[in-house]
Design an enzyme around this catalytic site. Structure first.
Site, short mmCIF file in Angstrom:
data_model
loop_
_atom_site.label_atom_id
_atom_site.label_comp_id
_atom_site.label_asym_id
_atom_site.label_seq_id
_atom_site.Cartn_x
_atom_site.Cartn_y
_atom_site.Cartn_z
N LEU A 1 3.30 5.55 -1.84
CA LEU A 1 4.81 5.74 -1.41
C LEU A 1 5.39 4.53 -0.72
CD1 LEU A 1 4.28 9.37 -0.22
CD2 LEU A 1 5.21 8.73 -2.45
N TYR B 1 -11.61 3.60 8.87
CA TYR B 1 -10.35 4.43 9.63
C TYR B 1 -10.87 5.48 10.70
CZ TYR B 1 -8.65 3.87 4.78
OH TYR B 1 -7.86 3.26 3.53
N LYS C 1 -15.50 4.21 2.14
CA LYS C 1 -15.34 2.71 1.74
C LYS C 1 -16.26 1.78 2.94
CE LYS C 1 -10.59 3.48 0.46
NZ LYS C 1 -10.03 4.29 1.47
N HIS D 1 -14.47 -2.22 0.61
CA HIS D 1 -13.00 -2.09 0.91
C HIS D 1 -12.40 -3.14 0.66
CE1 HIS D 1 -10.61 0.39 4.17
NE2 HIS D 1 -9.77 -0.01 3.41
N ARG E 1 5.33 17.95 3.98
CA ARG E 1 5.17 16.72 2.76
C ARG E 1 3.72 16.85 2.34
NH1 ARG E 1 7.30 12.01 6.80
NH2 ARG E 1 9.41 12.35 6.80
N ASP F 1 -9.54 10.74 0.55
CA ASP F 1 -9.75 9.17 0.55
C ASP F 1 -9.97 8.78 2.15
OD1 ASP F 1 -9.79 6.53 -1.00
OD2 ASP F 1 -8.56 6.35 0.85
N ASN G 1 3.82 16.98 -1.70
CA ASN G 1 3.42 15.80 -2.47
C ASN G 1 2.68 15.89 -3.54
OD1 ASN G 1 4.68 13.87 -0.80
ND2 ASN G 1 3.14 13.27 0.49
N LYS H 1 -0.35 9.70 1.76
CA LYS H 1 -0.76 10.36 3.08
C LYS H 1 0.18 10.86 3.83
CE LYS H 1 -0.40 9.18 7.51
NZ LYS H 1 0.65 9.04 8.42
N SER H 2 0.04 12.21 4.61
CA SER H 2 1.00 12.51 5.36
C SER H 2 0.26 13.43 6.39
CB SER H 2 2.05 13.27 4.70
OG SER H 2 2.85 13.94 5.50
N VAL H 3 0.59 13.46 7.64
CA VAL H 3 0.27 14.41 8.63
C VAL H 3 1.03 15.65 8.77
CG1 VAL H 3 -1.18 12.54 9.74
CG2 VAL H 3 1.17 12.95 10.48
P1 NDP Z 1 1.74 6.11 1.64
O1 NDP Z 1 2.29 5.30 0.68
O2 NDP Z 1 0.80 7.40 0.98
O3 NDP Z 1 2.79 6.68 2.82
C1 NDP Z 1 2.51 7.45 3.92
C2 NDP Z 1 3.88 7.45 4.85
O4 NDP Z 1 4.62 8.03 3.90
C3 NDP Z 1 3.55 8.01 6.11
O5 NDP Z 1 4.45 7.29 6.94
C4 NDP Z 1 4.19 9.42 5.75
O6 NDP Z 1 4.58 10.08 6.81
C5 NDP Z 1 5.19 9.37 4.70
N1 NDP Z 1 5.50 10.38 3.53
C6 NDP Z 1 4.37 10.92 3.08
N2 NDP Z 1 4.93 11.98 2.25
C7 NDP Z 1 6.23 11.87 2.57
C8 NDP Z 1 7.53 12.61 1.60
N3 NDP Z 1 7.08 13.48 0.98
N4 NDP Z 1 8.59 12.33 2.18
C9 NDP Z 1 8.79 11.43 2.94
N5 NDP Z 1 7.84 10.73 3.52
C10 NDP Z 1 6.61 10.83 3.34
O7 NDP Z 1 0.75 5.26 2.63
P2 NDP Z 1 -0.64 4.89 3.22
O8 NDP Z 1 -0.48 3.31 3.36
O9 NDP Z 1 -1.24 5.83 3.88
O10 NDP Z 1 -1.53 4.86 1.80
C11 NDP Z 1 -1.99 6.09 1.16
C12 NDP Z 1 -3.42 6.19 1.46
O11 NDP Z 1 -4.13 4.95 0.64
C13 NDP Z 1 -3.90 5.80 2.67
O12 NDP Z 1 -4.08 7.17 3.83
C14 NDP Z 1 -5.42 5.52 2.42
O13 NDP Z 1 -6.31 6.55 2.31
C15 NDP Z 1 -5.25 4.56 1.29
N6 NDP Z 1 -5.00 3.03 1.60
C16 NDP Z 1 -6.04 2.08 1.20
C17 NDP Z 1 -6.16 0.82 1.49
C18 NDP Z 1 -7.31 -0.08 1.06
O14 NDP Z 1 -7.31 -1.17 1.73
N7 NDP Z 1 -7.97 0.39 0.13
C19 NDP Z 1 -5.08 0.27 2.54
C20 NDP Z 1 -3.96 1.26 2.71
C21 NDP Z 1 -4.01 2.67 2.25
P3 NDP Z 1 3.92 11.36 7.72
O15 NDP Z 1 2.43 10.95 7.78
O16 NDP Z 1 4.61 10.90 9.21
O17 NDP Z 1 4.36 12.65 7.08
#
Ligand code: NDP
Length: 278
Positions: A192, A52, A77, A110, A239, A47, A243, A233-235
């Site tokens: 998350l 982005y 989007k 979006h 994780r 996604d 996930n 999402k995670s980098v």
């Molecule tokens: P998430 O709810 O997916 O959470 C991501 C955060 O949680 C990051 O800080 C990540 O850290 C951390 N994380 C991920 N996995 C774990 C784990 N197993 N344990 C602990 N911490 C974890 O957040 P997003 O806001 O990124 O939402 C996900 C996706 O939704 C976005 O990437 C995007 O594609 C979409 N989105 C769409 C929007 C829209 O308007 N349509 C708006 C916002 C998001 P780290 O990366 O440091 O590991």
């Protein structure tokens, strides 16, 4: 390797993996690495979005993965500045070029940006892309029931997906009910809670301990059992792998009820009714 994420069937018969990988806030070069790790870990849905700034890195990872294109579900989007029929068609061309693809699986508006009042015209452009076979499915993001109702009343194609903020602190009951009534799949963004404390909530930590799983896995499992599509999402490679390891256990009724009791109708992101940026 857990490459088998079950699909949901969209309202036009297209299959979409119920769990995918989100890349918001991931810089372009890092997105390439993260998407590559996700594809190696078994994810088959990505996604991204024009805003982005990582469609190119995402596309490079898809191309380099060795996974057949038809096995990967790519969502992008249309950003707010691209509303309007002609502008939307041009914005789609730009996204496709950045991704290096000749079609996308799912194209979403979006945000509705109600102040522009162009989302119906914009959606008609998506219908044209769909009719021309350049997208396999079309949908929206951050649309509330009043916006969806206008699309359904004024255009022929019911959106396949509405991607909205949804997590245990914002459970979106009314939106989910409306989606279910109209055959629209509910896709949860920030599943998350965007790393803002949800994973430390004692009730979630307790369920995690009970199952020998991580809090993130528990929250993702809750979404899946509700029927939501999720795009965590995670980098962080560990994780990213963790996930997707959520298809070999089940939450029981008490677990689901304890998580459902956490709703606070609390957003982490903007309110779609008033968000008109871009
Ligand atoms: P998430 O709810 O997916 O959470 C991501 C955060 O949680 C990051 O800080 C990540 O850290 C951390 N994380 C991920 N996995 C774990 C784990 N197993 N344990 C602990 N911490 C974890 O957040 P997003 O806001 O990124 O939402 C996900 C996706 O939704 C976005 O990437 C995007 O594609 C979409 N989105 C769409 C929007 C829209 O308007 N349509 C708006 C916002 C998001 P780290 O990366 O440091 O590991």
């Amino acid at each position: 390797m857990s490459s088998k994420v079950p699909p949901i069937i969209l309202n036009n018969g297209v299959e979409m993996p119920q769990l995918g990988f989100g890349v918001w806030q991931v810089p372009d070069d890092e997105a390439q690495r993260a998407v590559a790790t996700a594809l190696e870990s078994g994810y088959r849905s990505i996604d991204t979005a024009a805003v982005y700034g990582n469609e190119e890195g995402t596309g490079r990872a898809v191309a380099a993965s060795g996974v057949p294109r038809e096995d990967i579900f790519v969502t992008t989007k249309l950003w707010n500045s691209g509303h309007g029929y002609d502008k939307a068609l041009r914005a789609f061309d730009a996204s496709l070029a950045k991704l290096g693809l000749d079609y996308v699986d799912l194209y979403l508006i979006h945000w509705p940006t109600p102040a522009r009042d162009l989302y119906v015209d914009t959606y008609k452009a998506l219908e044209k892309l769909y009719a021309d076979g350049r997208v396999r499915a079309i949908g929206v993001s951050n649309f509330e029931t009043e916006h969806l109702r206008r699309l359904i009343d004024e255009t022929p194609v019911v959106p396949a997906v509405d991607q909205i903020e949804l997590h245990p602190h914002l459970q979106q009951h009314a939106a989910r009910e409306y989606h279910a009534e109209h055959g629209i799949a509910t896709e949860a963004w920030s599943p998350l809670g965007s790393g803002k404390g949800l994973l430390e909530v004692p009730a979630i930590v307790a369920i995690a301990q009970k199952h020998g799983r991580s809090p993130a896995q528990i929250v993702l499992r809750w979404h899946l059992q509700l029927g939501n599509v999720v795009i965590p999402k995670s980098v962080t490679p560990s994780r990213i792998k963790e996930n997707i390891e959520v298809f070999d256990f089940t939450l029981d009724i008490e677990d689901l009820a304890a998580i459902s009791a956490l709703n606070e109708d609390r957003r982490t992101g903007p309110d779609p009714a008033t968000f008109n940026a871009g």
